[in-house]
Structures are given as structure tokens and as C-alpha cells.
Enzyme design. Structure first.
Site, PDB file in Angstrom:
ATOM      1  N   ARG A 297     -51.096 113.951 -36.955  1.00  0.00           N
ATOM      2  CA  ARG A 297     -51.177 114.772 -38.155  1.00  0.00           C
ATOM      3  C   ARG A 297     -49.832 114.818 -38.856  1.00  0.00           C
ATOM      4  O   ARG A 297     -48.774 114.916 -38.227  1.00  0.00           O
ATOM      5  CB  ARG A 297     -51.612 116.200 -37.809  1.00  0.00           C
ATOM      6  CG  ARG A 297     -53.102 116.327 -37.495  1.00  0.00           C
ATOM      7  CD  ARG A 297     -53.941 116.105 -38.752  1.00  0.00           C
ATOM      8  NE  ARG A 297     -55.359 116.313 -38.523  1.00  0.00           N
ATOM      9  CZ  ARG A 297     -56.233 115.353 -38.234  1.00  0.00           C
ATOM     10  NH1 ARG A 297     -55.789 114.095 -38.092  1.00  0.00           N
ATOM     11  NH2 ARG A 297     -57.508 115.616 -38.085  1.00  0.00           N
TER      12      ARG A 297
ATOM     13  N   GLU B  13     -50.816 114.170 -48.313  1.00  0.00           N
ATOM     14  CA  GLU B  13     -51.790 113.077 -48.323  1.00  0.00           C
ATOM     15  C   GLU B  13     -52.769 113.263 -49.488  1.00  0.00           C
ATOM     16  O   GLU B  13     -53.275 114.362 -49.691  1.00  0.00           O
ATOM     17  CB  GLU B  13     -52.557 113.026 -47.001  1.00  0.00           C
ATOM     18  CG  GLU B  13     -51.685 112.668 -45.808  1.00  0.00           C
ATOM     19  CD  GLU B  13     -52.457 112.568 -44.496  1.00  0.00           C
ATOM     20  OE1 GLU B  13     -53.703 112.707 -44.533  1.00  0.00           O
ATOM     21  OE2 GLU B  13     -51.845 112.345 -43.456  1.00  0.00           O
TER      22      GLU B  13
ATOM     23  N   HIS C  76     -53.523 106.987 -43.176  1.00  0.00           N
ATOM     24  CA  HIS C  76     -54.339 107.835 -42.287  1.00  0.00           C
ATOM     25  C   HIS C  76     -55.634 107.105 -41.919  1.00  0.00           C
ATOM     26  O   HIS C  76     -56.742 107.611 -42.083  1.00  0.00           O
ATOM     27  CB  HIS C  76     -54.657 109.186 -42.922  1.00  0.00           C
ATOM     28  CG  HIS C  76     -54.810 110.267 -41.890  1.00  0.00           C
ATOM     29  ND1 HIS C  76     -54.305 111.538 -42.044  1.00  0.00           N
ATOM     30  CD2 HIS C  76     -55.412 110.264 -40.666  1.00  0.00           C
ATOM     31  CE1 HIS C  76     -54.588 112.276 -40.978  1.00  0.00           C
ATOM     32  NE2 HIS C  76     -55.253 111.520 -40.131  1.00  0.00           N
TER      33      HIS C  76
END
Length: 317
Positions: free
Chosen positions: A236, A265, A283
Site C-alpha cells: 500500500r 494514486e 498498482h
């Protein structure tokens, strides 16, 4: 019954079985047409009359959950992490939250290992140089004989440890709930976090983002690490203080970073952008065809089990 499915990869043709299961149970399904993780009103505008919300990486803050329609009974996370879901708010609203543990463990582990190899041998820089007509000499780092420090020895961390052993690496791990039996069977050294950071040549992060783990890797902890050490983060964003990491790359304290998760993000701006020896991926750790199939099926099954009062093993308390 009506569902909102926000996970953008759910529409992948490989998920035909999960799509069939969902369309066979729900009378109406609404999809995320924006193609990115959703926030605020973009979430709420899709939920009118919905019984189930199959959620991707959306930001389910307390105010969003409090404003959800009374019809919403379950938030079924398409994935493992729930750091973007306010579980306390969901409990107050009597909304059940589920996730899909184990579905993407191999996928994330393999990306972490790929980032380790790419950082150790400067692969992106060498690729770009050769593509530009250059033929540089580059001294990389062998993984064999180096120490991998795994922060978080859960399903992903364990898979990474086994692969690292096959590459003849020494493996140390930190986890508050350390699995002694697994570690003994695989020759993994148990260490406290700061000791692990001082010892490791490569550190790979596999912990959730919480108040306790926010900026877990900050300037103070980076200063403890070996000069030239590499950090991998497929967990994360927020686990690493990006400003501190950028300064460590510029000074040469850190030898490289392999990042699949970021404080912001999608990645619009970061002090790490444009720096050498820093590898970015979007990601994408969980995004293999095999993992998306598992996550899609599990997330639909979880929602149906909750709505039909069946036993669901993946309810989060």
C-alpha cells in the site's frame, strides 16, 4: 436484487464465470464507467437501490458510507486490502464488509520478485539505453547470498520467502504474528523491524496501511539501512515516506526502489518521479488473469452468501 460493481477488471472476458454468476443472481448490475477508483459522489451516484456493492480500490470513507442508501447490505471487496474502507462506519450502518484473501497472493508475490530482479540489475534503465542506441556497461547486484528482509510474513510474504530461498538468499522476517512453524520449516530468521532493516540488502513490504504503519519506512528508518539497500513495496502507498525515500535515492543511501503502490494514486506527482534507480508499476500486483478470476468469483460469492444468509468465511469484523 441490484448490485454496483466498481472493480474495473471485473469486465475482463476471463471473468465470464463470475459475470454469469452475478447476472444470474442480480436483476440489475451497474458498472463503473469512469475506469478509475472512485471517491465521494461518484460512488454514491451509482448506489441508488443497490443491495450489494462489489468494490475495487474505491475510497470508502466514513462520510461516504454514512450517506449510502439504506438498501446497501454488503460491501464485497474485490481484493484483500480494506485500508480504504472505514470498517467502523460500516458497522454503525450494519453493512457487512467482505474481502478475498489469498486470491492474489501468488500474483503480488511474483511482481515483488520481478521488481527485486529489475532493481538489482537496473533493467528499466538498461532497456531504455539500448532502445536509444546506447550500449552501456552496468554493474548489477546478484540476489544469491544477499539478505531479503520481509516485513509482513502473511500469505504473500511466505510465498516470497520460498522463492527467495530458491535463489539462495538469506531470508529474515518481521511480523507481529510470526508463524514459527513455517519459518522453522523454511529457515527464516525472526527479527524485530529495526534489526531487520539494518541487516537486509533488500526489504519487501507486505503489511496493510493503518495508523500504525503509515510512513513505516521514514527518514529515521532509512538511515538505519545499509547504504545501497533496495526497498520493494507491492502493498500500500503510505507505508513509505516518499519525500524521505527520494532524498535517500539522491544521496545514494538507497540503491533502488521498486514501487507498485503510492501515496497518491493514480500517480500524478511524487518527489520520486524522474529519479534514477526507481521503478514504478501502476498498482498492478493483483492483476494477473488467474488472480482476477479468483477475486471476481470470490467477491460475487461473498455478496450472494451475505444477501442469502449463507455462511460467508470472509466477513471482516
Amino acid at each position: 436484487m441490484k448490485a454496483f460493481i466498481s472493480a474495473t477488471s471485473f469486465s475482463n472476458p476471463r471473468n465470464a464465470a463470475a459475470q454469469k454468476l452475478a447476472s444470474g443472481f442480480f436483476d440489475e448490475i451497474v458498472y463503473n464507467e469512469l475506469g478509475v477508483p472512485l471517491r465521494g459522489s461518484d460512488i454514491l451516484s451509482h448506489l441508488e437501490g443497490c443491495d450489494a456493492y462489489i468494490a475495487g480500490l474505491d475510497y470508502l470513507t466514513a462520510d461516504v458510507i454514512e450517506a449510502m442508501p439504506e438498501s446497501v447490505k454488503v460491501i464485497s471487496r474485490y481484493g484483500v486490502g480494506v485500508d480504504r474502507v472505514d470498517l467502523a462506519a460500516a458497522r454503525r450502518r450494519n453493512i457487512t464488509v467482505t474481502n478475498t484473501p489469498g486470491a492474489n497472493s501468488t500474483a503480488v508475490c511474483e511482481l515483488a520478485f520481478a521488481l527485486m530482479l529489475a532493481a538489482a540489475r537496473n533493467l528499466p534503465q538498461l532497456h531504455n539505453a539500448v532502445s536509444a542506441g546506447q550500449w552501456p556497461r552496468s554493474e548489477g547486484m546478484e540476489l544469491a547470498g544477499k539478505t531479503l528482509g520481509i516485513v509482513g510474513l502473511g500469505a504473500i510474504g511466505k510465498r516470497l520467502a520460498v522463492r527467495a530461498k530458491a535463489f539462495e538468499m538469506e531470508v529474515a522476517a518481521y511480523d507481529p504474528y510470526f508463524d514459527e512453524a513455517f519459518s522453522a520449516a523454511h529457515g527464516i530468521q525472526k527479527m524485530e523491524l529495526d534489526a531487520l532493516l539494518r541487516k537486509a540488502d533488500i526489504v519487501s513490504l507486505h503489511v496493510p496501511l493503518t495508523e500504525e504503519t503509515f510512513h513505516l519506512i521514514d527518514a529515521k528508518r532509512i538511515a538505519q539501512m545499509k547504504t545501497g539497500a533496495v526497498i520493494i513495496n507491492t502493498a500500500r502507498g503510505g507505508l513509505i515516506d516518499e519525500a524521505a525515500a527520494a532524498e535517500a535515492i539522491r544521496s545514494g543511501k538507497l540503491g533502488g526502489l521498486g514501487l507498485d503502490a503510492f501515496e497518491q494514486e493514480p500517480l500524478i506527482d511524487s518527489p520520486l518521479k524522474g529519479l534514477p534507480h526507481v521503478i514504478f508499476t501502476p498498482h498492478t500486483g493483483a492483476h494477473t488473469s488467474e488472480a482476477t478470476e479468483k477475486m471476481a468469483m470470490m467477491s460475487v460469492q461473498n455478496a450472494i452468501q451475505v444477501l442469502t444468509d449463507q455462511h460467508c468465511p470472509y466477513i471482516l469484523k
